[in-house]
Design a protein around this motif. Structure first.
Motif, PDB file in Angstrom:
ATOM      1  N   THR A 274      16.763  25.422  45.505  1.00 42.75           N
ATOM      2  CA  THR A 274      16.577  25.255  44.055  1.00 42.75           C
ATOM      3  C   THR A 274      15.941  26.505  43.448  1.00 42.75           C
ATOM      4  O   THR A 274      16.361  26.970  42.383  1.00 42.75           O
ATOM      5  N   ILE A 275      14.961  27.059  44.137  1.00 42.20           N
ATOM      6  CA  ILE A 275      14.296  28.269  43.639  1.00 42.20           C
ATOM      7  C   ILE A 275      15.257  29.453  43.662  1.00 42.20           C
ATOM      8  O   ILE A 275      15.297  30.258  42.728  1.00 42.20           O
ATOM      9  N   LEU A 276      16.057  29.566  44.714  1.00 40.40           N
ATOM     10  CA  LEU A 276      17.046  30.656  44.784  1.00 40.40           C
ATOM     11  C   LEU A 276      18.046  30.550  43.637  1.00 40.40           C
ATOM     12  O   LEU A 276      18.404  31.560  43.016  1.00 40.40           O
ATOM     13  N   LEU A 277      18.481  29.328  43.343  1.00 41.44           N
ATOM     14  CA  LEU A 277      19.390  29.139  42.207  1.00 41.44           C
ATOM     15  C   LEU A 277      18.705  29.515  40.890  1.00 41.44           C
ATOM     16  O   LEU A 277      19.328  30.110  40.007  1.00 41.44           O
ATOM     17  N   SER A 278      17.421  29.211  40.770  1.00 42.36           N
ATOM     18  CA  SER A 278      16.662  29.589  39.565  1.00 42.36           C
ATOM     19  C   SER A 278      16.592  31.101  39.415  1.00 42.36           C
ATOM     20  O   SER A 278      16.706  31.634  38.312  1.00 42.36           O
ATOM     21  N   ILE A 279      16.424  31.797  40.534  1.00 45.78           N
ATOM     22  CA  ILE A 279      16.381  33.267  40.495  1.00 45.78           C
ATOM     23  C   ILE A 279      17.730  33.808  40.042  1.00 45.78           C
ATOM     24  O   ILE A 279      17.798  34.734  39.220  1.00 45.78           O
ATOM     25  N   ILE A 280      18.815  33.222  40.543  1.00 47.53           N
ATOM     26  CA  ILE A 280      20.154  33.654  40.122  1.00 47.53           C
ATOM     27  C   ILE A 280      20.342  33.414  38.632  1.00 47.53           C
ATOM     28  O   ILE A 280      20.849  34.284  37.916  1.00 47.53           O
ATOM     29  N   ILE A 281      19.948  32.257  38.155  1.00 48.30           N
ATOM     30  CA  ILE A 281      20.071  31.946  36.723  1.00 48.30           C
ATOM     31  C   ILE A 281      19.291  32.964  35.899  1.00 48.30           C
ATOM     32  O   ILE A 281      19.783  33.481  34.892  1.00 48.30           O
ATOM     33  N   GLU A 282      18.074  33.269  36.339  1.00 57.15           N
ATOM     34  CA  GLU A 282      17.248  34.245  35.625  1.00 57.15           C
ATOM     35  C   GLU A 282      17.925  35.611  35.595  1.00 57.15           C
ATOM     36  O   GLU A 282      17.932  36.294  34.580  1.00 57.15           O
ATOM     37  N   GLN A 283      18.505  36.026  36.723  1.00 56.94           N
ATOM     38  CA  GLN A 283      19.220  37.303  36.793  1.00 56.94           C
ATOM     39  C   GLN A 283      20.428  37.307  35.857  1.00 56.94           C
ATOM     40  O   GLN A 283      20.685  38.290  35.174  1.00 56.94           O
ATOM     41  N   GLU A 284      21.166  36.229  35.861  1.00 54.10           N
ATOM     42  CA  GLU A 284      22.364  36.133  35.021  1.00 54.10           C
ATOM     43  C   GLU A 284      22.007  36.210  33.536  1.00 54.10           C
ATOM     44  O   GLU A 284      22.733  36.795  32.749  1.00 54.10           O
ATOM     45  N   GLN A 285      20.891  35.615  33.153  1.00 52.31           N
ATOM     46  CA  GLN A 285      20.489  35.610  31.748  1.00 52.31           C
ATOM     47  C   GLN A 285      19.826  36.915  31.333  1.00 52.31           C
ATOM     48  O   GLN A 285      19.875  37.289  30.168  1.00 52.31           O
ATOM     49  N   ALA A 286      19.221  37.604  32.287  1.00 54.77           N
ATOM     50  CA  ALA A 286      18.458  38.814  31.971  1.00 54.77           C
ATOM     51  C   ALA A 286      19.342  39.980  31.542  1.00 54.77           C
ATOM     52  O   ALA A 286      18.985  40.744  30.668  1.00 54.77           O
ATOM     53  N   ASP A 287      20.504  40.112  32.153  1.00 55.36           N
ATOM     54  CA  ASP A 287      21.339  41.290  31.888  1.00 55.36           C
ATOM     55  C   ASP A 287      22.810  40.889  31.885  1.00 55.36           C
ATOM     56  O   ASP A 287      23.411  40.711  32.933  1.00 55.36           O
ATOM     57  N   SER A 288      23.363  40.763  30.692  1.00 58.88           N
ATOM     58  CA  SER A 288      24.764  40.344  30.598  1.00 58.88           C
ATOM     59  C   SER A 288      25.716  41.413  31.144  1.00 58.88           C
ATOM     60  O   SER A 288      26.844  41.118  31.497  1.00 58.88           O
ATOM     61  N   GLU A 289      25.249  42.659  31.237  1.00 62.45           N
ATOM     62  CA  GLU A 289      26.070  43.733  31.806  1.00 62.45           C
ATOM     63  C   GLU A 289      26.263  43.537  33.311  1.00 62.45           C
ATOM     64  O   GLU A 289      27.284  43.902  33.867  1.00 62.45           O
TER      65      GLU A 289
ATOM     66  N   GLU B  38      26.346  40.716  34.911  1.00 63.56           N
ATOM     67  CA  GLU B  38      26.768  39.335  35.144  1.00 63.56           C
ATOM     68  C   GLU B  38      27.689  39.238  36.360  1.00 63.56           C
ATOM     69  O   GLU B  38      28.653  39.968  36.481  1.00 63.56           O
ATOM     70  N   VAL B  39      27.347  38.333  37.274  1.00 66.67           N
ATOM     71  CA  VAL B  39      28.159  38.120  38.466  1.00 66.67           C
ATOM     72  C   VAL B  39      29.073  36.911  38.277  1.00 66.67           C
ATOM     73  O   VAL B  39      30.228  36.931  38.669  1.00 66.67           O
ATOM     74  N   PHE B  40      28.529  35.857  37.668  1.00 68.95           N
ATOM     75  CA  PHE B  40      29.274  34.616  37.510  1.00 68.95           C
ATOM     76  C   PHE B  40      29.816  34.477  36.091  1.00 68.95           C
ATOM     77  O   PHE B  40      29.085  34.144  35.168  1.00 68.95           O
ATOM     78  N   SER B  41      31.102  34.709  35.940  1.00 69.18           N
ATOM     79  CA  SER B  41      31.740  34.522  34.632  1.00 69.18           C
ATOM     80  C   SER B  41      31.891  33.028  34.369  1.00 69.18           C
ATOM     81  O   SER B  41      31.757  32.202  35.286  1.00 69.18           O
ATOM     82  N   ASN B  42      32.186  32.668  33.145  1.00 67.62           N
ATOM     83  CA  ASN B  42      32.404  31.254  32.818  1.00 67.62           C
ATOM     84  C   ASN B  42      33.563  30.676  33.631  1.00 67.62           C
ATOM     85  O   ASN B  42      33.486  29.541  34.110  1.00 67.62           O
ATOM     86  N   ASP B  43      34.628  31.447  33.789  1.00 69.87           N
ATOM     87  CA  ASP B  43      35.786  30.981  34.566  1.00 69.87           C
ATOM     88  C   ASP B  43      35.403  30.731  36.029  1.00 69.87           C
ATOM     89  O   ASP B  43      35.789  29.724  36.614  1.00 69.87           O
TER      90      ASP B  43
END
Length: 168
Positions: free
Chosen positions: A50-65, A67-72
């Motif tokens: 759960t914490i690892l997923l939170s870190i990924i979410i934080e990374q994804e939101q921090a820098d849209s440039e 971004e690893v996970f696109s909406n698709d």
């Protein structure tokens, strides 16, 4: 393995360093390849995933440039969970990501090596080597340099031969 305790107030406590940490601190541990486990302070339940997923979410939101996970891609991942016999996606992603990271490290290493061997760098290294040689030669006449290539001056060799004669 480092143990991080998560308290009801959502604070994370590093038991090894006896201090509170942030998701950013945990992200740095991951980058430094330091293993850790996050557990609920009260129940002992493993919350690492759960914490690892939170870190990924934080990374994804921090820098849209970056971004690893696109909406698709996220939508496709959600569809995988709904399949009657899910694909072995976890294993595939782990192995693919590991291969990509290893190749990236190898490429960076080769690039550094290639940049190190540019003609300009070669000339700089050669000049530094020559400077060390001449400084050593001028400061210590008659002494060989590190490679043993320096030859003693004629006057130094005669002095050296006189040193070996017994005094009368």
């Amino acid at each position: 393995m480092r143990v991080i305790r998560k308290y009801a107030n959502r604070r994370l406590y590093d038991t090894q360093q006896s201090r509170y940490v942030t998701l950013e601190d945990l992200r740095r541990l991951i980058i430094e390849e330091e293993p850790f486990k996050v557990e609920d302070a009260k129940s002992g339940e493993d919350l690492t995933r759960t914490i690892l997923l939170s870190i990924i979410i934080e990374q994804e939101q921090a820098d849209s440039e970056a971004e690893v996970f696109s909406n698709d891609l996220l939508a496709q991942l959600i569809r995988v969970y709904d399949m009657t016999s899910p694909l072995p996606l976890s294993r595939y992603l782990e192995q693919g990501t590991q291969l990509m990271l290893e190749q990236q490290k190898r490429l960076q290493s080769q690039w550094k090596q290639a940049m190190r061997n540019t003609p300009l760098e070669f000339m700089r290294e050669l000049t530094e080597e020559n400077m060390r040689f001449w400084q050593k030669t001028l400061n210590q006449p008659g002494q060989a340099d590190e490679s043993g290539d320096a030859e003693p001056h004629e006057e130094d060799s005669s002095d050296a031969s006189n040193d070996n004669k017994p005094s009368s």
